[in-house]
Write a protein that holds these residues in place. Structure first.
Motif, mmCIF file in Angstrom:
data_model
loop_
_atom_site.group_PDB
_atom_site.id
_atom_site.type_symbol
_atom_site.label_atom_id
_atom_site.label_comp_id
_atom_site.label_asym_id
_atom_site.label_seq_id
_atom_site.Cartn_x
_atom_site.Cartn_y
_atom_site.Cartn_z
ATOM 1 N N ARG A 118 0.810 -1.224 0.000
ATOM 2 C CA ARG A 118 0.000 0.000 0.000
ATOM 3 C C ARG A 118 0.842 1.274 0.000
ATOM 4 O O ARG A 118 0.461 2.277 -0.614
ATOM 5 C CB ARG A 118 -0.906 0.016 1.233
ATOM 6 N N THR A 119 1.960 1.247 0.705
ATOM 7 C CA THR A 119 2.674 2.502 0.977
ATOM 8 C C THR A 119 4.011 2.661 0.255
ATOM 9 O O THR A 119 4.487 3.787 0.097
ATOM 10 C CB THR A 119 2.925 2.648 2.494
ATOM 11 N N LYS A 120 4.632 1.565 -0.177
ATOM 12 C CA LYS A 120 5.994 1.687 -0.702
ATOM 13 C C LYS A 120 6.215 1.011 -2.050
ATOM 14 O O LYS A 120 7.069 1.452 -2.822
ATOM 15 C CB LYS A 120 7.005 1.115 0.307
ATOM 16 N N ALA A 121 5.490 -0.062 -2.339
ATOM 17 C CA ALA A 121 5.747 -0.815 -3.567
ATOM 18 C C ALA A 121 5.248 -0.057 -4.803
ATOM 19 O O ALA A 121 4.316 0.759 -4.713
ATOM 20 C CB ALA A 121 5.081 -2.181 -3.487
ATOM 21 N N ARG A 122 5.856 -0.332 -5.933
ATOM 22 C CA ARG A 122 5.436 0.262 -7.212
ATOM 23 C C ARG A 122 4.696 -0.785 -8.036
ATOM 24 O O ARG A 122 5.045 -1.979 -7.994
ATOM 25 C CB ARG A 122 6.645 0.761 -7.989
ATOM 26 N N PRO A 123 3.703 -0.368 -8.809
ATOM 27 C CA PRO A 123 3.017 -1.333 -9.673
ATOM 28 C C PRO A 123 3.938 -1.783 -10.804
ATOM 29 O O PRO A 123 4.830 -1.043 -11.228
ATOM 30 C CB PRO A 123 1.826 -0.533 -10.207
ATOM 31 N N TRP A 124 3.719 -2.988 -11.287
ATOM 32 C CA TRP A 124 4.516 -3.470 -12.407
ATOM 33 C C TRP A 124 4.124 -2.687 -13.661
ATOM 34 O O TRP A 124 2.978 -2.277 -13.844
ATOM 35 C CB TRP A 124 4.310 -4.965 -12.602
ATOM 36 N N ILE A 125 5.085 -2.487 -14.549
ATOM 37 C CA ILE A 125 4.878 -1.602 -15.702
ATOM 38 C C ILE A 125 3.757 -2.094 -16.638
ATOM 39 O O ILE A 125 3.114 -1.294 -17.317
ATOM 40 C CB ILE A 125 6.186 -1.431 -16.510
ATOM 41 N N ASP A 126 3.509 -3.395 -16.672
ATOM 42 C CA ASP A 126 2.487 -3.924 -17.572
ATOM 43 C C ASP A 126 1.087 -3.931 -16.955
ATOM 44 O O ASP A 126 0.126 -4.312 -17.640
ATOM 45 C CB ASP A 126 2.842 -5.358 -17.994
ATOM 46 N N GLY B 99 -0.699 -1.404 -15.910
ATOM 47 C CA GLY B 99 -1.542 -0.268 -16.259
ATOM 48 C C GLY B 99 -2.142 0.434 -15.058
ATOM 49 O O GLY B 99 -3.077 1.234 -15.203
ATOM 50 N N GLN B 100 -1.608 0.124 -13.861
ATOM 51 C CA GLN B 100 -2.151 0.698 -12.627
ATOM 52 C C GLN B 100 -1.211 1.774 -12.076
ATOM 53 O O GLN B 100 0.000 1.757 -12.327
ATOM 54 C CB GLN B 100 -2.355 -0.393 -11.564
ATOM 55 N N ASP B 101 -1.798 2.675 -11.309
ATOM 56 C CA ASP B 101 -1.001 3.714 -10.651
ATOM 57 C C ASP B 101 -0.518 3.282 -9.275
ATOM 58 O O ASP B 101 0.419 3.874 -8.733
ATOM 59 C CB ASP B 101 -1.826 5.003 -10.508
ATOM 60 N N ARG B 102 -1.185 2.295 -8.709
ATOM 61 C CA ARG B 102 -0.822 1.831 -7.361
ATOM 62 C C ARG B 102 -0.562 0.329 -7.392
ATOM 63 O O ARG B 102 -1.287 -0.427 -8.060
ATOM 64 C CB ARG B 102 -1.951 2.113 -6.360
ATOM 65 N N ALA B 103 0.444 -0.096 -6.640
ATOM 66 C CA ALA B 103 0.738 -1.527 -6.557
ATOM 67 C C ALA B 103 -0.440 -2.304 -5.970
ATOM 68 O O ALA B 103 -0.659 -3.463 -6.323
ATOM 69 C CB ALA B 103 1.984 -1.751 -5.699
ATOM 70 N N SER B 104 -1.192 -1.668 -5.100
ATOM 71 C CA SER B 104 -2.328 -2.353 -4.463
ATOM 72 C C SER B 104 -3.480 -2.606 -5.432
ATOM 73 O O SER B 104 -4.429 -3.326 -5.091
ATOM 74 C CB SER B 104 -2.824 -1.543 -3.265
ATOM 75 N N ASP B 105 -3.417 -2.031 -6.647
ATOM 76 C CA ASP B 105 -4.442 -2.283 -7.654
ATOM 77 C C ASP B 105 -4.012 -3.322 -8.686
ATOM 78 O O ASP B 105 -4.793 -3.656 -9.588
ATOM 79 C CB ASP B 105 -4.815 -0.977 -8.364
ATOM 80 N N ASP B 106 -2.806 -3.827 -8.563
ATOM 81 C CA ASP B 106 -2.319 -4.864 -9.477
ATOM 82 C C ASP B 106 -3.172 -6.123 -9.277
ATOM 83 O O ASP B 106 -3.248 -6.652 -8.163
ATOM 84 C CB ASP B 106 -0.845 -5.160 -9.150
ATOM 85 N N PRO B 107 -3.814 -6.636 -10.320
ATOM 86 C CA PRO B 107 -4.729 -7.767 -10.127
ATOM 87 C C PRO B 107 -4.041 -9.032 -9.627
ATOM 88 O O PRO B 107 -4.640 -9.811 -8.867
ATOM 89 C CB PRO B 107 -5.341 -7.978 -11.522
ATOM 90 N N TYR B 108 -2.789 -9.260 -10.029
ATOM 91 C CA TYR B 108 -2.088 -10.456 -9.556
ATOM 92 C C TYR B 108 -1.708 -10.316 -8.085
ATOM 93 O O TYR B 108 -1.718 -11.293 -7.324
ATOM 94 C CB TYR B 108 -0.856 -10.714 -10.422
ATOM 95 N N THR B 109 -1.384 -9.103 -7.668
ATOM 96 C CA THR B 109 -1.106 -8.860 -6.250
ATOM 97 C C THR B 109 -2.376 -9.043 -5.420
ATOM 98 O O THR B 109 -2.346 -9.654 -4.345
ATOM 99 C CB THR B 109 -0.540 -7.440 -6.059
ATOM 100 N N ILE B 110 -3.484 -8.513 -5.921
ATOM 101 C CA ILE B 110 -4.759 -8.666 -5.221
ATOM 102 C C ILE B 110 -5.091 -10.144 -5.038
ATOM 103 O O ILE B 110 -5.501 -10.582 -3.951
ATOM 104 C CB ILE B 110 -5.881 -7.942 -6.000
ATOM 105 N N ARG B 111 -4.886 -10.928 -6.113
ATOM 106 C CA ARG B 111 -5.198 -12.353 -6.011
ATOM 107 C C ARG B 111 -4.292 -13.043 -4.982
ATOM 108 O O ARG B 111 -4.758 -13.869 -4.188
ATOM 109 C CB ARG B 111 -5.005 -13.026 -7.371
#
Length: 419
Positions: free
Chosen positions: A283-291, A293-305
């Motif tokens: 939530r506070t420090k990680a970056r989303p992966w470039i592919d 298309g998200q602005d926040r790492a917490s919105d990455d669908p694979y991370t969410i899963r």
């Protein structure tokens, strides 16, 4: 003639690395009133223990002040029976308390394990007079450590430490390792065998002549447990403090399952801490992966899963832990071959899931949080180090076998302190 002996002279007589024991509190420990208060106290202590846990791991500072607060809080007497002035709370609640504390600092959670297991054993095997004496010590805030395991024997259940009868006391001689809690204990239960090969707990004063606790624990995890070496050189133990441990396995009892459920609760706490730190870092420090298309790492669908998967597995492990506590409570209330086997099976199942989710959460943390999470300043590897070290207790590959053999062939688990 009076001979004065300086503290410096006494210290120089100790073996190299030996550490003096802690003093006892002048005030009796609190006595917990009910389940709700036990959970509140555990959560309050956990909040305090969490602050500084990473630094203690990094520097190796022993949690002396934290243990004083823990044992004085009343949580170290929660399984002292009501008939002897204790709260007599359930093992379901005891497991929750250990998991809560272990999520803050699993070393502190583990240090309490052998103490609580010894309290349970005393309740099973001691006569009323010995129970009153030893439970009275616990209610005053006395901490039991342990000197159980030995290095170099063929099996964990083989003990070379012996005691000999000397009238109103016994004399114990041997050497122990993995002595979790002994460094910061007031009394040290020593597993020693008599002339017939039966195992007893010889409960010695921490600073008894001939008893030396060496601070030589060098594991990469659970660093704060100080699970080092205990040298036992003709230590005198009064027979009032000689507990017939062997009786706990002479007939069905939940003693082994009680030791085991506390191990599982520590692992559940480690898993909770690793998952909480994963969520916070993403939530506070990680970056989303470039592919993504998200602005926040917490919105990455694979991370969410992945976080969803870990959350479900942790909740499943916690549910099995609670179920195991209920099974132990039933076995304590009415011990027989069937109720004890049911408790052993339930605890084995909880041990499997708590082990697996602790390791998975501690490892997946880095996959989801990214390279930045490996920096030393965060010390997040402590979760994996703690999980990997602690889950080596009582290997889960044998827990699968116990559960499977019971389901397929109706074979009850082996009956000993590790099952």
């Amino acid at each position: 003639m009076t001979i004065a002996v300086s503290a410096q002279a006494l210290e120089s007589a100790r073996p190299t690395g030996a550490v003096p024991g802690p003093s006892r509190s002048a005030e009796p420990a609190h006595v917990v009133r009910d389940d709700a208060e036990a959970i509140r106290i555990a959560e309050t202590l956990a909040a305090a223990f969490r602050t500084g846990a990473s630094e203690r791991d990094r520097t190796g500072r022993r949690p002396a002040e934290e243990l004083d607060a823990f044992s004085q809080s009343g949580l170290w007497s929660i399984n002292v029976p009501r008939a002897y002035g204790g709260p007599g709370l359930s093992y379901r609640i005891l497991a929750r308390v250990i998991a809560i504390v272990s999520a803050a600092d699993p070393s502190i959670g583990q240090i309490a394990q052998n103490h609580l297991g010894i309290v349970a054993a005393i309740d099973t095997v001691s006569d009323p007079e010995q129970k009153a004496l030893l439970f009275g010590e616990v209610l005053r805030g006395t901490r039991f450590g342990n000197a159980f395991s030995e290095r170099g024997t063929k099996r964990a259940a083989d003990f070379e430490t012996r005691f000999s009868d000397a009238g109103d006391h016994v004399v114990v001689r041997g050497q122990k390792f993995y002595a979790t809690g002994a460094l910061l204990a007031h009394l040290v239960p020593i597993v020693a065998t008599d002339a017939q090969g039966r195992a007893w707990y010889a409960i010695a004063e921490r600073d008894a002549p001939g008893l030396s606790v060496i601070d030589d624990w060098s594991s990469f995890g659970q660093r704060g447990t100080a699970s080092g070496t205990v040298l036992i050189e003709d230590v005198r133990v009064p027979k009032t403090h000689l507990v017939p441990a062997w009786k706990g396995y002479e007939r069905p009892s939940a003693d082994g399952a009680i030791f085991q459920i506390i191990q599982a609760a520590v692992d559940a706490g480690i898993a909770r801490a690793a998952l909480d730190d994963t969520i916070d870092f993403v939530r506070t420090k990680a970056r989303p992966w470039i592919d993504s298309g998200q602005d926040r790492a917490s919105d990455d669908p694979y991370t969410i899963r992945a976080v969803g998967d870990l959350t479900i597995r942790l909740h499943a492990a916690e549910a099995l832990l609670e179920r195991a506590g209920l099974s132990i409570d039933a076995a304590v209330a009415a011990p027989d071959a069937d109720s004890v086997a049911a408790a052993q099976i339930a605890v084995a199942e909880a041990k499997v899931l708590t082990t697996e989710v602790a390791l998975a959460a501690a490892n997946t943390l880095f996959e989801l949080a990214g390279t930045r999470s490996t920096l030393q300043e965060h010390n997040l590897d402590r979760h994996w180090r703690n999980a990997r070290t602690h889950t080596l207790h009582d290997p889960v590959r044998w827990k699968y076998a116990i559960v499977g053999n019971h389901a397929l062939n109706g074979v009850n688990p082996p009956f000993h302190a590790w099952s």
